[in-house]
Design a protein around this motif. Sequence first.
Motif, PDB file in Angstrom:
ATOM      1  N   ASN A   1     -13.569   2.237   1.287  1.00 38.76           N
ATOM      2  CA  ASN A   1     -12.220   1.762   0.963  1.00 38.76           C
ATOM      3  C   ASN A   1     -11.530   2.671  -0.059  1.00 38.76           C
ATOM      4  O   ASN A   1     -10.344   2.530  -0.340  1.00 38.76           O
ATOM      5  N   ARG A   2     -12.287   3.631  -0.614  1.00 35.39           N
ATOM      6  CA  ARG A   2     -11.744   4.722  -1.411  1.00 35.39           C
ATOM      7  C   ARG A   2     -12.550   5.968  -1.077  1.00 35.39           C
ATOM      8  O   ARG A   2     -13.773   5.935  -1.039  1.00 35.39           O
TER       9      ARG A   2
ATOM     10  N   ASP B   1      -7.058   3.987  11.709  1.00 33.73           N
ATOM     11  CA  ASP B   1      -8.429   3.551  11.454  1.00 33.73           C
ATOM     12  C   ASP B   1      -9.458   4.466  12.119  1.00 33.73           C
ATOM     13  O   ASP B   1     -10.631   4.468  11.741  1.00 33.73           O
TER      14      ASP B   1
ATOM     15  N   HIS C   1      -8.021   0.755  -0.037  1.00 34.76           N
ATOM     16  CA  HIS C   1      -7.337   0.300   1.172  1.00 34.76           C
ATOM     17  C   HIS C   1      -8.230  -0.691   1.910  1.00 34.76           C
ATOM     18  O   HIS C   1      -9.440  -0.747   1.687  1.00 34.76           O
ATOM     19  N   THR C   2      -7.625  -1.453   2.800  1.00 30.85           N
ATOM     20  CA  THR C   2      -8.358  -2.430   3.592  1.00 30.85           C
ATOM     21  C   THR C   2      -9.071  -1.737   4.743  1.00 30.85           C
ATOM     22  O   THR C   2      -8.477  -0.917   5.448  1.00 30.85           O
ATOM     23  N   ILE C   3     -10.337  -2.048   4.923  1.00 32.88           N
ATOM     24  CA  ILE C   3     -11.114  -1.472   6.028  1.00 32.88           C
ATOM     25  C   ILE C   3     -10.983  -2.391   7.235  1.00 32.88           C
ATOM     26  O   ILE C   3     -11.307  -3.579   7.167  1.00 32.88           O
ATOM     27  N   GLU C   4     -10.501  -1.828   8.323  1.00 34.11           N
ATOM     28  CA  GLU C   4     -10.296  -2.617   9.541  1.00 34.11           C
ATOM     29  C   GLU C   4     -11.496  -2.464  10.477  1.00 34.11           C
ATOM     30  O   GLU C   4     -11.670  -1.437  11.113  1.00 34.11           O
TER      31      GLU C   4
ATOM     32  N   MET D   1       0.834  -1.198   0.000  1.00 35.05           N
ATOM     33  CA  MET D   1       0.000   0.000   0.000  1.00 35.05           C
ATOM     34  C   MET D   1       0.874   1.256   0.000  1.00 35.05           C
ATOM     35  O   MET D   1       0.661   2.191  -0.768  1.00 35.05           O
TER      36      MET D   1
END
Length: 422
Positions: free
Chosen positions: A76-77, A351, A207-210, A1
Amino acid sequence: MDNEIRKHFRFNFWVNLLDGGFFGFAFGFASLSTVLPLYIATMSDSALLVGLVPAIHTVGWQLPQLFTAQKVRALNRFKPWVLFMTVHERIPFLFLSLIAWFSPLLGKNTALWLSFLALTWQGLGGGFTANAWQNMIGKIIPPEYRATFFGLQSAAANLLGSAGAAIAGLILERLMFPGNFALCFLLASIMMGLSFFFISLTREPPHTIEAPIQDSKTFWSEVRSILRQDKSFTWFLVGRIIFQFSMMAFAFYIVYAVQERGLGKFEAGIMTSVLFVTQVIANPLLGWLADRWKRQPVLELGALAVVLSALLAWLAPSLTWFYFVMILTGIANTVFWAIGLAITLEFGPEDQRPTYVGLANTLIAPAAALSPLVGGWLADQFGYLATFAASAFLGFGALIVLHFFVRSPERERQASVSATSG
């Protein structure tokens, strides 16, 4: 990333720099300090209504941000949200142009209400864009360049804004009402369209959503927990609130100089250009200093500039001194905007960044709403000089809080390193 972000860093840096530049160009033609207040003053002699102009813009930008944070955290964007919402902070200038042009037919009261509706639409459009936009910038610009980026973007905005303000001054001086204001707002809408084109070019990888928060109860519980436990951030908010109140006089400097000191409209445009030029120089310089040196002293410098600008406007023996008032105002605006944004993006884990960004803006909104109204009320009741004196006092209070009570993330890291070394 991180590799993907750095791969597109230069491209994203420049297209977002151009976005900010043309956005500022637009606000040169529709300046919150001169053009819009002077436009409202053609329909009302109330200082309170004049003070509403920057209040609506600032509150509209700040207030929705916490309420959009939960939604923004689930993205995620960020770019699609930004593009959809930012349309609503750009189109209203075209409507302002039409309202101004038809104002003789509409009548002063109707035109005044329609103008404030357009300004409210514009402000809220910015507010629903702002949280996602800040997080998009925080994502695509590496941390070590953020203050520099915000500084350079603001410098580009003010460089083109100064040109727009000078042209607007000529338009207001040489054209008759209502064509002069209608043309200014039309040019602002065109510049907003160019700004939109450049921001639409941004390259943002997903991106990855935590673990996104699914229910509002959990989200608001987290908000309360942040305010209770993160004392450094809470004091930062207190300092920002007082700082916001201390800037209550900014909307009245030019109006006071025109109405009570005999400043011409063309000279008012030149003074606005001085304000923009100051911010052109101060933004990259202070942003660079904040990234390469320390952000906390730069933040305190902004509060000191508020004090000095208000005192100078209060005590100025001639109109020439108002050029220095504009310079100090430009420094204070630079710090509150560029350095404030950069520091805000440092608080909390990544996050939770949308929540921190939302808190740092929404909780400031009441102060943003009330400060120009308080300033306008003081001006109506006791004269503009009372507003300037109150700003100086509050600016000193902001300086005290920021220096003695705020521990920015930068200070926390330095303290942690020192303790570990010990």
